[in-house]
Design a protein around this motif. Sequence first.
Motif, PDB file in Angstrom:
ATOM      1  N   MET A  34      64.384 -49.062  50.441  1.00  0.00           N
ATOM      2  CA  MET A  34      65.994 -48.896  50.503  1.00  0.00           C
ATOM      3  C   MET A  34      66.275 -47.625  51.572  1.00  0.00           C
ATOM      4  O   MET A  34      65.278 -46.681  51.744  1.00  0.00           O
ATOM      5  CB  MET A  34      66.364 -48.661  49.114  1.00  0.00           C
ATOM      6  N   PHE A  35      67.354 -47.609  52.011  1.00  0.00           N
ATOM      7  CA  PHE A  35      67.724 -46.608  52.799  1.00  0.00           C
ATOM      8  C   PHE A  35      69.198 -45.941  52.087  1.00  0.00           C
ATOM      9  O   PHE A  35      70.141 -46.723  51.814  1.00  0.00           O
ATOM     10  CB  PHE A  35      68.217 -47.234  54.266  1.00  0.00           C
ATOM     11  N   ILE A  36      69.179 -44.691  51.973  1.00  0.00           N
ATOM     12  CA  ILE A  36      70.380 -43.824  51.450  1.00  0.00           C
ATOM     13  C   ILE A  36      70.977 -42.923  52.407  1.00  0.00           C
ATOM     14  O   ILE A  36      70.092 -42.270  53.238  1.00  0.00           O
ATOM     15  CB  ILE A  36      69.981 -43.491  49.962  1.00  0.00           C
ATOM     16  N   SER A  37      72.017 -42.278  52.157  1.00  0.00           N
ATOM     17  CA  SER A  37      72.791 -41.498  53.064  1.00  0.00           C
ATOM     18  C   SER A  37      73.844 -40.886  52.225  1.00  0.00           C
ATOM     19  O   SER A  37      74.357 -41.261  51.309  1.00  0.00           O
ATOM     20  CB  SER A  37      73.242 -41.846  54.430  1.00  0.00           C
ATOM     21  N   ALA A  38      74.660 -39.644  52.878  1.00  0.00           N
ATOM     22  CA  ALA A  38      75.865 -39.178  52.556  1.00  0.00           C
ATOM     23  C   ALA A  38      76.819 -39.629  53.649  1.00  0.00           C
ATOM     24  O   ALA A  38      76.133 -39.426  54.689  1.00  0.00           O
ATOM     25  CB  ALA A  38      75.533 -37.806  52.093  1.00  0.00           C
ATOM     26  N   GLY A  39      77.994 -39.686  53.448  1.00  0.00           N
ATOM     27  CA  GLY A  39      78.872 -39.700  54.666  1.00  0.00           C
ATOM     28  C   GLY A  39      78.833 -40.838  55.568  1.00  0.00           C
ATOM     29  O   GLY A  39      79.362 -40.786  56.312  1.00  0.00           O
ATOM     30  N   GLY A  40      78.163 -42.036  55.030  1.00  0.00           N
ATOM     31  CA  GLY A  40      78.016 -43.361  55.837  1.00  0.00           C
ATOM     32  C   GLY A  40      76.961 -43.277  56.962  1.00  0.00           C
ATOM     33  O   GLY A  40      77.201 -44.287  57.540  1.00  0.00           O
ATOM     34  N   TYR A  41      76.293 -42.280  57.276  1.00  0.00           N
ATOM     35  CA  TYR A  41      75.069 -42.557  58.139  1.00  0.00           C
ATOM     36  C   TYR A  41      74.383 -43.360  57.780  1.00  0.00           C
ATOM     37  O   TYR A  41      74.234 -44.127  56.530  1.00  0.00           O
ATOM     38  CB  TYR A  41      74.314 -41.073  58.029  1.00  0.00           C
ATOM     39  N   HIS A  42      73.529 -44.088  58.584  1.00  0.00           N
ATOM     40  CA  HIS A  42      72.717 -45.172  58.391  1.00  0.00           C
ATOM     41  C   HIS A  42      71.674 -44.917  57.709  1.00  0.00           C
ATOM     42  O   HIS A  42      71.463 -45.810  56.696  1.00  0.00           O
ATOM     43  CB  HIS A  42      72.258 -45.736  60.056  1.00  0.00           C
ATOM     44  N   HIS A  43      70.972 -43.853  57.735  1.00  0.00           N
ATOM     45  CA  HIS A  43      70.116 -43.162  56.456  1.00  0.00           C
ATOM     46  C   HIS A  43      69.770 -41.933  56.634  1.00  0.00           C
ATOM     47  O   HIS A  43      69.249 -41.470  57.692  1.00  0.00           O
ATOM     48  CB  HIS A  43      68.913 -44.240  56.228  1.00  0.00           C
ATOM     49  N   HIS A  44      69.909 -41.135  55.656  1.00  0.00           N
ATOM     50  CA  HIS A  44      69.301 -39.684  55.762  1.00  0.00           C
ATOM     51  C   HIS A  44      67.852 -39.783  55.167  1.00  0.00           C
ATOM     52  O   HIS A  44      67.095 -38.756  55.404  1.00  0.00           O
ATOM     53  CB  HIS A  44      70.256 -38.667  54.882  1.00  0.00           C
ATOM     54  N   ILE A  45      67.677 -40.632  54.229  1.00  0.00           N
ATOM     55  CA  ILE A  45      66.342 -40.956  53.462  1.00  0.00           C
ATOM     56  C   ILE A  45      66.033 -42.433  53.243  1.00  0.00           C
ATOM     57  O   ILE A  45      66.986 -43.145  53.012  1.00  0.00           O
ATOM     58  CB  ILE A  45      66.513 -40.161  52.027  1.00  0.00           C
ATOM     59  N   GLY A  46      64.901 -42.581  53.860  1.00  0.00           N
ATOM     60  CA  GLY A  46      64.176 -43.896  53.714  1.00  0.00           C
ATOM     61  C   GLY A  46      63.376 -43.945  52.315  1.00  0.00           C
ATOM     62  O   GLY A  46      62.642 -42.718  52.271  1.00  0.00           O
ATOM     63  N   LEU A  47      63.221 -44.800  51.692  1.00  0.00           N
ATOM     64  CA  LEU A  47      62.147 -45.083  50.457  1.00  0.00           C
ATOM     65  C   LEU A  47      61.437 -46.210  50.511  1.00  0.00           C
ATOM     66  O   LEU A  47      62.354 -47.121  50.504  1.00  0.00           O
ATOM     67  CB  LEU A  47      63.038 -44.693  49.064  1.00  0.00           C
ATOM     68  N   ASN A  48      60.336 -46.238  50.295  1.00  0.00           N
ATOM     69  CA  ASN A  48      59.570 -47.609  50.410  1.00  0.00           C
ATOM     70  C   ASN A  48      58.449 -47.442  49.668  1.00  0.00           C
ATOM     71  O   ASN A  48      57.828 -46.535  48.942  1.00  0.00           O
ATOM     72  CB  ASN A  48      58.963 -48.065  51.747  1.00  0.00           C
ATOM     73  N   ILE A  49      57.882 -48.798  49.331  1.00  0.00           N
ATOM     74  CA  ILE A  49      56.664 -48.931  48.231  1.00  0.00           C
ATOM     75  C   ILE A  49      55.568 -49.624  49.009  1.00  0.00           C
ATOM     76  O   ILE A  49      54.698 -50.155  48.452  1.00  0.00           O
ATOM     77  CB  ILE A  49      56.880 -49.727  47.087  1.00  0.00           C
ATOM     78  N   TRP A  50      55.447 -49.191  50.377  1.00  0.00           N
ATOM     79  CA  TRP A  50      54.431 -49.912  51.280  1.00  0.00           C
ATOM     80  C   TRP A  50      53.072 -49.392  50.924  1.00  0.00           C
ATOM     81  O   TRP A  50      52.018 -49.938  51.316  1.00  0.00           O
ATOM     82  CB  TRP A  50      54.765 -49.618  52.705  1.00  0.00           C
ATOM     83  N   ALA A  51      52.925 -48.057  50.080  1.00  0.00           N
ATOM     84  CA  ALA A  51      51.641 -47.592  49.755  1.00  0.00           C
ATOM     85  C   ALA A  51      51.169 -48.228  48.449  1.00  0.00           C
ATOM     86  O   ALA A  51      50.354 -47.924  47.914  1.00  0.00           O
ATOM     87  CB  ALA A  51      51.795 -45.920  49.632  1.00  0.00           C
ATOM     88  N   GLY A  52      51.986 -49.131  47.976  1.00  0.00           N
ATOM     89  CA  GLY A  52      51.809 -50.006  46.661  1.00  0.00           C
ATOM     90  C   GLY A  52      52.595 -49.380  45.348  1.00  0.00           C
ATOM     91  O   GLY A  52      53.087 -48.260  45.279  1.00  0.00           O
ATOM     92  N   GLN A  53      53.010 -50.405  44.739  1.00  0.00           N
ATOM     93  CA  GLN A  53      53.761 -50.160  43.337  1.00  0.00           C
ATOM     94  C   GLN A  53      52.759 -49.181  42.785  1.00  0.00           C
ATOM     95  O   GLN A  53      51.598 -49.497  42.414  1.00  0.00           O
ATOM     96  CB  GLN A  53      53.799 -51.337  42.559  1.00  0.00           C
ATOM     97  N   GLY A  54      53.604 -47.944  42.055  1.00  0.00           N
ATOM     98  CA  GLY A  54      52.629 -47.101  41.299  1.00  0.00           C
ATOM     99  C   GLY A  54      51.991 -46.155  42.234  1.00  0.00           C
ATOM    100  O   GLY A  54      50.891 -45.464  41.594  1.00  0.00           O
ATOM    101  N   ALA A  55      52.042 -46.039  43.496  1.00  0.00           N
ATOM    102  CA  ALA A  55      51.134 -45.183  44.205  1.00  0.00           C
ATOM    103  C   ALA A  55      51.337 -43.787  43.798  1.00  0.00           C
ATOM    104  O   ALA A  55      52.182 -43.088  43.482  1.00  0.00           O
ATOM    105  CB  ALA A  55      51.922 -45.160  45.797  1.00  0.00           C
ATOM    106  N   PRO A  56      49.972 -43.301  43.881  1.00  0.00           N
ATOM    107  CA  PRO A  56      49.837 -41.758  43.347  1.00  0.00           C
ATOM    108  C   PRO A  56      50.434 -40.763  44.024  1.00  0.00           C
ATOM    109  O   PRO A  56      50.638 -40.817  45.164  1.00  0.00           O
ATOM    110  CB  PRO A  56      48.242 -41.738  43.256  1.00  0.00           C
ATOM    111  N   VAL A  57      50.444 -39.635  43.437  1.00  0.00           N
ATOM    112  CA  VAL A  57      51.003 -38.537  44.187  1.00  0.00           C
ATOM    113  C   VAL A  57      49.983 -37.892  44.959  1.00  0.00           C
ATOM    114  O   VAL A  57      48.878 -38.012  44.747  1.00  0.00           O
ATOM    115  CB  VAL A  57      51.510 -37.532  43.216  1.00  0.00           C
TER     116      VAL A  57
END
Length: 291
Positions: free
Chosen positions: A207-230
């Motif tokens: 998912m891609f999230i932002s403030a003020g309508g920008y295309h994204h300030h932060i991208g978030l993904n689970i490509w390292a696997g669901q439950g990926a460790p810290v």
Amino acid sequence: MTTKTTLHPDVEIGLVQIRVSNLERSLTFYQNVVGLSVLRQSGREVEMTADGQNVLLILREIENARVLRPNSVAGLYHFAILVPDRPSLGLVVRNLIASGIEVGQGDHLVSEALYIQDPDNNGIEIYRDRPRDTWKYDAEGHVMMTTDPVDVNGLLAASEGLQWNGLPAGTVIGHVHFHVGNLTKAKEFYVGLLGFDLVANYGSAAMFISAGGYHHHIGLNIWAGQGAPVAPADAVGIDYFTLLLPNEEERTAVVKRVKQAGFTVVEENGAPTFKDPWNIGIRLIVKSHTK
């Protein structure tokens, strides 16, 4: 009925601090390949800049650092350096070609982007935005993005006859993109708590999230696997990124929400700092209006 918390539309991403295993090697890379310059050094930390004034990146060397397999833990996927125009990105292309390193690329409709890895496999994107009035939106109002081939020849043509002198003034950190262990939990934290807006989904994996309508300030993904460790503290990766807020009132409001949600906020270098659920640090800075 609950009202959604929304960040101020003028929020931006500021500097990023990352961990590296060999400072001298990283300095050579970030100066010669990326095009940043050293602003100041203190021990095993170096602040890097594009304009000689504003810090974009801090490199922190840690002893006996572990270099992990890419896409194996939650943490940094890439930080993204935004250059001011297309000729500047064309010069970046020329320099990357000359460096001989492997370069990925993607035309995302809203932007043209190049992707590289530093010597520790920390991901870097260097990109330029297309004008916001050319962006397209779907029926839900989300920004439309895809990954098409970049017009490399067009970038070369746009920079024909120009000289590479490193990244130009006007270069900023445009966004950051992280591996997380769970997208629902990430949305609860970054959208529900911090107040970013959901801008786009990439299937059910990002998912891609932002403030003020920008295309994204932060991208978030689970490509390292669901439950990926810290990521372990002794591994290379990201220490923290900064959120640039327009005023003290906005910063105070964010700190209050974060504390009320049970997250620990500490003062570091005079700025409130806390960690997301995957130990990625977030530092809140009030923008300087002296530029």
